[in-house]
Design a protein around this motif. Structure first.
Motif, PDB file in Angstrom:
ATOM      1  N   MET A  78       0.840  -1.169   0.000  1.00 33.59           N
ATOM      2  CA  MET A  78       0.000   0.000   0.000  1.00 33.59           C
ATOM      3  C   MET A  78       0.888   1.236   0.000  1.00 33.59           C
ATOM      4  O   MET A  78       1.887   1.283   0.713  1.00 33.59           O
ATOM      5  CB  MET A  78      -0.896   0.015   1.237  1.00 33.59           C
ATOM      6  CG  MET A  78      -1.903  -1.118   1.312  1.00 33.59           C
ATOM      7  SD  MET A  78      -2.920  -1.064   2.807  1.00 33.59           S
ATOM      8  CE  MET A  78      -3.930   0.356   2.467  1.00 33.59           C
ATOM      9  N   LEU A  79       0.488   2.209  -0.780  1.00 28.78           N
ATOM     10  CA  LEU A  79       1.247   3.459  -0.845  1.00 28.78           C
ATOM     11  C   LEU A  79       0.542   4.551  -0.045  1.00 28.78           C
ATOM     12  O   LEU A  79      -0.681   4.671  -0.087  1.00 28.78           O
ATOM     13  CB  LEU A  79       1.380   3.912  -2.297  1.00 28.78           C
ATOM     14  CG  LEU A  79       2.197   3.012  -3.213  1.00 28.78           C
ATOM     15  CD1 LEU A  79       2.154   3.547  -4.641  1.00 28.78           C
ATOM     16  CD2 LEU A  79       3.623   2.887  -2.725  1.00 28.78           C
ATOM     17  N   PHE A  80       1.356   5.322   0.659  1.00 34.12           N
ATOM     18  CA  PHE A  80       0.853   6.451   1.438  1.00 34.12           C
ATOM     19  C   PHE A  80       1.741   7.661   1.201  1.00 34.12           C
ATOM     20  O   PHE A  80       2.975   7.539   1.193  1.00 34.12           O
ATOM     21  CB  PHE A  80       0.885   6.140   2.941  1.00 34.12           C
ATOM     22  CG  PHE A  80      -0.061   5.067   3.355  1.00 34.12           C
ATOM     23  CD1 PHE A  80      -1.346   5.381   3.775  1.00 34.12           C
ATOM     24  CD2 PHE A  80       0.323   3.737   3.343  1.00 34.12           C
ATOM     25  CE1 PHE A  80      -2.228   4.391   4.173  1.00 34.12           C
ATOM     26  CE2 PHE A  80      -0.549   2.739   3.734  1.00 34.12           C
ATOM     27  CZ  PHE A  80      -1.824   3.060   4.152  1.00 34.12           C
ATOM     28  N   ALA A  81       1.127   8.822   1.007  1.00 33.01           N
ATOM     29  CA  ALA A  81       1.852  10.088   1.020  1.00 33.01           C
ATOM     30  C   ALA A  81       1.797  10.583   2.461  1.00 33.01           C
ATOM     31  O   ALA A  81       0.733  10.572   3.085  1.00 33.01           O
ATOM     32  CB  ALA A  81       1.203  11.101   0.088  1.00 33.01           C
ATOM     33  N   GLY A 125      13.452  -0.128   0.698  1.00 35.06           N
ATOM     34  CA  GLY A 125      12.382   0.141  -0.254  1.00 35.06           C
ATOM     35  C   GLY A 125      11.056   0.508   0.388  1.00 35.06           C
ATOM     36  O   GLY A 125      10.062   0.689  -0.302  1.00 35.06           O
ATOM     37  N   ILE A 126      11.039   0.635   1.693  1.00 35.67           N
ATOM     38  CA  ILE A 126       9.822   0.987   2.429  1.00 35.67           C
ATOM     39  C   ILE A 126       9.525   2.472   2.302  1.00 35.67           C
ATOM     40  O   ILE A 126       8.367   2.889   2.304  1.00 35.67           O
ATOM     41  CB  ILE A 126       9.970   0.580   3.913  1.00 35.67           C
ATOM     42  CG1 ILE A 126      10.060  -0.945   4.025  1.00 35.67           C
ATOM     43  CG2 ILE A 126       8.840   1.137   4.764  1.00 35.67           C
ATOM     44  CD1 ILE A 126      10.484  -1.441   5.393  1.00 35.67           C
ATOM     45  N   TRP A 127      10.578   3.268   2.180  1.00 36.57           N
ATOM     46  CA  TRP A 127      10.459   4.734   2.098  1.00 36.57           C
ATOM     47  C   TRP A 127      11.078   5.150   0.766  1.00 36.57           C
ATOM     48  O   TRP A 127      12.183   5.691   0.707  1.00 36.57           O
ATOM     49  CB  TRP A 127      11.193   5.359   3.270  1.00 36.57           C
ATOM     50  CG  TRP A 127      10.931   6.785   3.584  1.00 36.57           C
ATOM     51  CD1 TRP A 127      10.528   7.780   2.737  1.00 36.57           C
ATOM     52  CD2 TRP A 127      11.080   7.408   4.860  1.00 36.57           C
ATOM     53  NE1 TRP A 127      10.425   8.971   3.404  1.00 36.57           N
ATOM     54  CE2 TRP A 127      10.763   8.766   4.720  1.00 36.57           C
ATOM     55  CE3 TRP A 127      11.473   6.952   6.114  1.00 36.57           C
ATOM     56  CZ2 TRP A 127      10.809   9.662   5.775  1.00 36.57           C
ATOM     57  CZ3 TRP A 127      11.517   7.842   7.164  1.00 36.57           C
ATOM     58  CH2 TRP A 127      11.185   9.189   6.996  1.00 36.57           C
ATOM     59  N   PHE A 151       5.537   6.219   1.329  1.00 40.66           N
ATOM     60  CA  PHE A 151       5.856   4.957   1.982  1.00 40.66           C
ATOM     61  C   PHE A 151       5.152   3.833   1.242  1.00 40.66           C
ATOM     62  O   PHE A 151       4.002   3.977   0.816  1.00 40.66           O
ATOM     63  CB  PHE A 151       5.389   4.957   3.441  1.00 40.66           C
ATOM     64  CG  PHE A 151       6.224   5.820   4.340  1.00 40.66           C
ATOM     65  CD1 PHE A 151       7.264   5.276   5.076  1.00 40.66           C
ATOM     66  CD2 PHE A 151       5.986   7.174   4.439  1.00 40.66           C
ATOM     67  CE1 PHE A 151       8.041   6.071   5.891  1.00 40.66           C
ATOM     68  CE2 PHE A 151       6.758   7.976   5.262  1.00 40.66           C
ATOM     69  CZ  PHE A 151       7.789   7.417   5.986  1.00 40.66           C
ATOM     70  N   ASP A 152       5.838   2.711   1.089  1.00 37.43           N
ATOM     71  CA  ASP A 152       5.285   1.516   0.459  1.00 37.43           C
ATOM     72  C   ASP A 152       5.295   0.427   1.523  1.00 37.43           C
ATOM     73  O   ASP A 152       6.326  -0.186   1.790  1.00 37.43           O
ATOM     74  CB  ASP A 152       6.133   1.119  -0.747  1.00 37.43           C
ATOM     75  CG  ASP A 152       5.523   0.001  -1.569  1.00 37.43           C
ATOM     76  OD1 ASP A 152       4.469  -0.542  -1.169  1.00 37.43           O
ATOM     77  OD2 ASP A 152       6.102  -0.321  -2.617  1.00 37.43           O
ATOM     78  N   THR A 169      -1.980  10.401   3.739  1.00 40.06           N
ATOM     79  CA  THR A 169      -2.956  10.268   2.665  1.00 40.06           C
ATOM     80  C   THR A 169      -2.735   8.932   1.959  1.00 40.06           C
ATOM     81  O   THR A 169      -1.671   8.717   1.363  1.00 40.06           O
ATOM     82  CB  THR A 169      -2.813  11.415   1.637  1.00 40.06           C
ATOM     83  OG1 THR A 169      -2.926  12.664   2.317  1.00 40.06           O
ATOM     84  CG2 THR A 169      -3.855  11.309   0.546  1.00 40.06           C
ATOM     85  N   PRO A 170      -3.716   8.015   2.009  1.00 42.88           N
ATOM     86  CA  PRO A 170      -3.591   6.770   1.244  1.00 42.88           C
ATOM     87  C   PRO A 170      -3.617   7.085  -0.252  1.00 42.88           C
ATOM     88  O   PRO A 170      -4.337   7.985  -0.692  1.00 42.88           O
ATOM     89  CB  PRO A 170      -4.832   5.966   1.641  1.00 42.88           C
ATOM     90  CG  PRO A 170      -5.366   6.628   2.859  1.00 42.88           C
ATOM     91  CD  PRO A 170      -4.937   8.061   2.789  1.00 42.88           C
ATOM     92  N   LEU A 171      -2.838   6.347  -1.023  1.00 41.61           N
ATOM     93  CA  LEU A 171      -2.741   6.584  -2.463  1.00 41.61           C
ATOM     94  C   LEU A 171      -3.253   5.382  -3.251  1.00 41.61           C
ATOM     95  O   LEU A 171      -3.126   4.237  -2.806  1.00 41.61           O
ATOM     96  CB  LEU A 171      -1.289   6.860  -2.861  1.00 41.61           C
ATOM     97  CG  LEU A 171      -0.624   8.067  -2.197  1.00 41.61           C
ATOM     98  CD1 LEU A 171       0.854   8.119  -2.573  1.00 41.61           C
ATOM     99  CD2 LEU A 171      -1.331   9.348  -2.587  1.00 41.61           C
TER     100      LEU A 171
END
Length: 98
Positions: A1-4, A38-40, A56-57, A82-84
């Motif tokens: 999941m990606l988050f800004a 690769g998390i950030w 963040f992934d 913010t979820p992306l």
């Protein structure tokens, strides 16, 4: 999941300079380790502010929560998450060229 994630840092002016320097050094090491994993994957400075905008992934909300709470500067931050989701017009994800 990606988050800004927007992080605004507000270190108190009266914080002991040695504590401040140590906290900032630990923050840098922690964030760089997450980047290497690769998390950030993205971090940008917000011009003129002690702030960053990062991507963040992570596996899920709980993983992101744990990562953010683990930031040495966390006690001095205001954080907006913010979820992306993928955008259907993004040529990088659809494979369509302009």
């Amino acid at each position: 999941m990606l988050f800004a994630v927007k992080m605004d840092v507000r270190i108190p002016n009266d914080l002991d300079p040695d504590v401040r320097a140590d906290t900032i050094a630990r923050e840098k090491a922690y964030s760089q380790e997450l980047q290497r994993k690769g998390i950030w994957p993205h971090i940008w400075r917000c011009v003129g502010q002690y702030s960053n905008l990062s991507v963040f992934d992570v596996r899920d909300n709980d993983e992101l929560h744990d990562i953010l709470w683990g930031l040495p500067l966390f006690p001095y931050m205001e954080i907006e998450v913010t979820p992306l989701a993928l955008h259907p017009s993004d040529i990088a994800t659809t494979g369509e060229a302009a």
